[in-house]
Design a protein around this motif. Structure first.
Motif, short mmCIF file in Angstrom:
data_model
loop_
_atom_site.label_atom_id
_atom_site.label_comp_id
_atom_site.label_asym_id
_atom_site.label_seq_id
_atom_site.Cartn_x
_atom_site.Cartn_y
_atom_site.Cartn_z
N ASP A 308 0.83 -1.20 0.00
CA ASP A 308 0.00 0.00 0.00
C ASP A 308 0.87 1.24 0.00
O ASP A 308 1.85 1.34 0.74
CB ASP A 308 -0.92 0.04 1.23
CG ASP A 308 -1.99 -1.04 1.17
OD1 ASP A 308 -2.47 -1.31 0.07
OD2 ASP A 308 -2.34 -1.60 2.23
N GLU A 314 -4.15 9.31 1.58
CA GLU A 314 -4.85 8.62 0.49
C GLU A 314 -4.07 7.34 0.18
O GLU A 314 -2.89 7.40 -0.21
CB GLU A 314 -4.92 9.52 -0.74
CG GLU A 314 -5.69 8.93 -1.91
CD GLU A 314 -7.19 8.96 -1.68
OE1 GLU A 314 -7.90 8.23 -2.40
OE2 GLU A 314 -7.66 9.71 -0.80
N THR A 316 -3.34 3.84 -1.83
CA THR A 316 -3.50 3.13 -3.09
C THR A 316 -2.82 1.77 -2.96
O THR A 316 -1.65 1.70 -2.56
CB THR A 316 -2.87 3.90 -4.26
OG1 THR A 316 -3.51 5.17 -4.38
CG2 THR A 316 -3.02 3.13 -5.57
N ARG A 317 -3.56 0.70 -3.28
CA ARG A 317 -2.98 -0.64 -3.21
C ARG A 317 -2.37 -1.02 -4.55
O ARG A 317 -3.01 -0.88 -5.60
CB ARG A 317 -4.04 -1.66 -2.81
CG ARG A 317 -3.56 -3.10 -2.80
CD ARG A 317 -4.34 -3.94 -1.85
NE ARG A 317 -4.11 -3.50 -0.47
CZ ARG A 317 -4.74 -4.02 0.57
NH1 ARG A 317 -5.65 -4.97 0.41
NH2 ARG A 317 -4.49 -3.58 1.79
N TYR A 331 0.30 1.90 -12.07
CA TYR A 331 -0.39 2.49 -10.93
C TYR A 331 0.05 3.94 -10.79
O TYR A 331 1.22 4.28 -11.02
CB TYR A 331 -0.06 1.74 -9.63
CG TYR A 331 -0.60 0.35 -9.58
CD1 TYR A 331 -1.90 0.10 -9.13
CD2 TYR A 331 0.18 -0.74 -9.98
CE1 TYR A 331 -2.40 -1.19 -9.07
CE2 TYR A 331 -0.31 -2.03 -9.92
CZ TYR A 331 -1.60 -2.26 -9.46
OH TYR A 331 -2.09 -3.54 -9.42
N PRO A 333 -0.51 6.38 -7.70
CA PRO A 333 -0.99 6.87 -6.39
C PRO A 333 -0.99 8.40 -6.36
O PRO A 333 -0.15 9.05 -6.99
CB PRO A 333 0.01 6.30 -5.40
CG PRO A 333 0.69 5.18 -6.13
CD PRO A 333 0.70 5.55 -7.57
#
Length: 625
Positions: A308, A314, A316-317, A331, A333
């Motif tokens: 994570d 905030e 994001t995984r 990804y 984040p």
């Protein structure tokens, strides 16, 4: 009774002869005087007034005040009124100056012993919002009793609380943090009062701010770091933390423990600062069923196949391959305000190092937080954003040394363009190198495009980052450390010294040509030389003190190495000995009157000789006559 009377006197002798005479006798009225009894409090004067209403006097009235019940002894005063703070009986004699007639009256002055004001509190230091218990310790002298209490809790001259009956203890809550001076004024049944002021008596500490962080949702069997960013702030650090319930937390005394609840749980944190003041906040971890494509696993047994990224709250995984820790897709984040971003490309391998041990695969968490203790920035660099720490944590909550990537990860940080210096030549993201102890400008990102208010970079491992402006000459960005820019040695600040303190008392001879008395030092000139021994210009405030009491001051501006004479003229100094201080130098000034005894004796002898001569001449003249 007063008036004019005719008196006739007749006389007859033995021969029968008689004669008479008539005279007029005038009886003048007596002055009318009345003095009322007065009362006062200890430390204050009572004023007695002679009331002479109805008195008939063609001239003026003469007043004489005496101690006691009769007009005899030492005259205390000659006005229609007389003020005294001493209890007793006083007599006023009033005389008409044209007739010589007089009368008197007596009155009594009663002096009451006043009350004594005093109080205490249950604590001298307290946290904001907590009441202070005040206890009244005031007293009155029998048979008087206290009738009024007036409290000023913040020394603003306004009465904040009034009591007309005894209230031994009560509570008061201060509206804001600060140090307060408190005053109490009490009044007794005789009208006498007393005040007690306690300076800087009660200190009210500000409360810390607790932040448990946002509510989060995780799958059943997963864990997450909880707490704010930061969890404790405000008040006076350092802080202690206490999370409840402590079940399923890695460390309930940590500001950011790892939560692994089996069911949806609300966690509450109590933050206590160094003054013992506390605040609390709560957050909820909601548990959902695991995704159908994944099976439940326990982090302590099976390998982690995701991590994570927490960007200022905030989360994001990012899912990775379990065998080599590579991102299974792209990804990005971001933080809650969508100002800061990271870009992980599919296939990026994530690993970390902890305690000099390299671990393949990612850590359990990567957190972006504002740095509590950022490294200093030197040379021709200026920070135009906050300094951020990117730190990895293992599944047990242990921070790792660093997080590495086998390919560049894009980073975008936001900054305020109004913070840019006028001589800015470039703006970029800089990374702190703890081994070299210097900031290194990172190459710009090949993915995101920097704009006004944003900076981008490609990074291959996480550390501490900041948006930095380069000033002066242009510095080309480089992937390797740039030569350090050592700041020039700063000049020595202005430093002031005093020398040559000179006190010149004025000598003043009284009585013109016959100076019987000489006054020395009642007027004086005091001077000192002040020198700036530093390498920069500065302003110095020269304060003249007599016995530690400031009489005056002068501000002088001196360039480096410059000296200036500071001079004060002091007048009407009372007779005494004074310690004079100016520019941290001290000396003594003695002020006194000097009598010319030789001249005084000569004048006295001369006057006596003249008187003796005149007396002898007068006696001789009388004998001759």
């Amino acid at each position: 009774s007063p008036g004019d009377y005719t008196v006739t006197y007749s006389y007859t002798d033995s021969n029968g002869c008689s004669n008479s005479d008539t005279k007029t006798v005038t009886v003048n009225p007596l002055p009318i005087v009345s003095v009322n009894d007065e009362e006062t409090c200890a430390g204050y004067n009572a004023t007695l007034t002679a009331d002479t209403s109805g008195t008939v006097c063609s001239g003026s009235l003469l007043y004489a005040w005496y101690a006691g019940s009769s007009p005899s002894g030492t005259i205390l005063g000659t006005d229609p009124t007389y003020s005294t703070g001493t209890a007793g009986t006083y007599t006023c004699k009033v005389t008409c100056n044209t007739t010589g007639c007089s009368s008197y009256d007596s009155a009594t002055v009663t002096v009451y012993a006043g009350p004594t004001a005093d109080f205490e509190v249950d604590t001298l230091t307290i946290c904001n919002g907590t009441p202070v218990t005040f206890t009244d310790l005031s007293s009155a002298v029998d048979p008087a009793t206290l009738t009024l209490w007036q409290w000023d809790f913040n020394n603003d001259g306004m009465v904040d609380r009034t009591d007309s009956s005894a209230s031994v203890s009560f509570e008061y809550t201060y509206p804001a943090p600060g140090t307060y001076t408190i005053s109490l004024t009490v009044t007794d049944s005789n009208g006498c009062s007393d005040s007690e002021t306690k300076t800087d008596y009660v200190t009210v500490y500000p409360l810390p701010n607790a932040s448990a962080g946002p509510n989060v949702t995780i799958d059943e069997g997963e864990s997450i770091i909880i707490g704010g960013s930061p969890t404790g702030s405000g008040g006076t650090g350092p802080y202690t933390y206490s999370w409840t319930p402590a079940t399923d937390l890695s460390d309930p005394s940590s500001p950011n423990p790892i939560a692994s609840p089996d069911d949806t749980t609300t966690y509450t944190v109590i933050v206590t600062d160094s003054n013992g003041c506390s605040d609390s906040d709560s957050m909820t971890v909601t548990i959902t069923s695991p995704a159908p494509s994944r099976t439940r696993r326990t982090v302590e047994v099976e390998p982690i196949c995701y991590f994570d990224v927490d960007m200022l709250g905030e989360v994001t995984r990012i899912y990775v391959t379990c065998d080599d820790g590579r991102c299974i897709r792209d990804y990005s984040p971001e933080d809650p305000d969508e100002l800061h971003f990271l870009d992980f490309e599919s296939g990026t391998e994530v690993s970390y190092e902890t305690d000099r041990h390299f671990s393949p695969g990612p850590p359990r968490w990567i957190r972006m937080r504002v740095s509590d203790d950022p490294p200093s920035i030197r040379g021709n660099y200026v920070a135009v954003s906050k300094v951020y720490d990117f730190i990895g944590y293992t599944a047990t909550g242990h921070p790792v040394s660093s997080v590495f990537f086998d390919r560049a990860v894009g980073m975008q940080l936001d900054y305020d363009p109004d913070n840019l210096p006028d001589n800015t030549t470039s703006v970029g993201i800089a990374m702190w190198d703890p081994e070299e102890e210097e900031w290194i400008i990172q190459p710009q990102s090949t993915g995101r495009v920097a704009g006004v208010g944003t900076a981008t970079a490609d990074v291959t491992h996480f550390s501490t980052f900041v948006v930095m402006a380069t000033t002066g000459e242009t510095v080309e960005e480089a992937a390797a450390p740039a030569p350090p820019h050592e700041p020039p040695e700063a000049p020595t600040p202005a430093r002031f010294t005093g020398s040559n303190l000179l006190i010149t008392p004025l000598t003043e001879k009284l009585w013109g040509p016959l100076p019987l008395i000489t006054r020395i030092g009642h007027d004086a000139t005091i001077s000192v030389t002040v020198t700036n021994a530093g390498e920069e210009a500065g302003v110095y405030t020269a304060e003249l003190k007599f016995n530690d009491e400031t009489l005056g001051s002068q501000d002088i501006r001196l360039a480096a190495g410059e000296s200036s004479l500071v001079q004060f003229q002091v007048s009407n100094i009372s007779n005494s000995e004074y310690e004079v201080e100016l520019a941290e130098l001290t000396d003594t000034l003695t002020v006194y009157n000097e009598v010319n005894w030789w001249l005084s004796g000569t004048l006295i002898a001369l006057v006596l000789a003249i008187l003796a001569f005149l007396f002898a001449r007068e006696r001789k003249r009388r004998r001759i006559a």
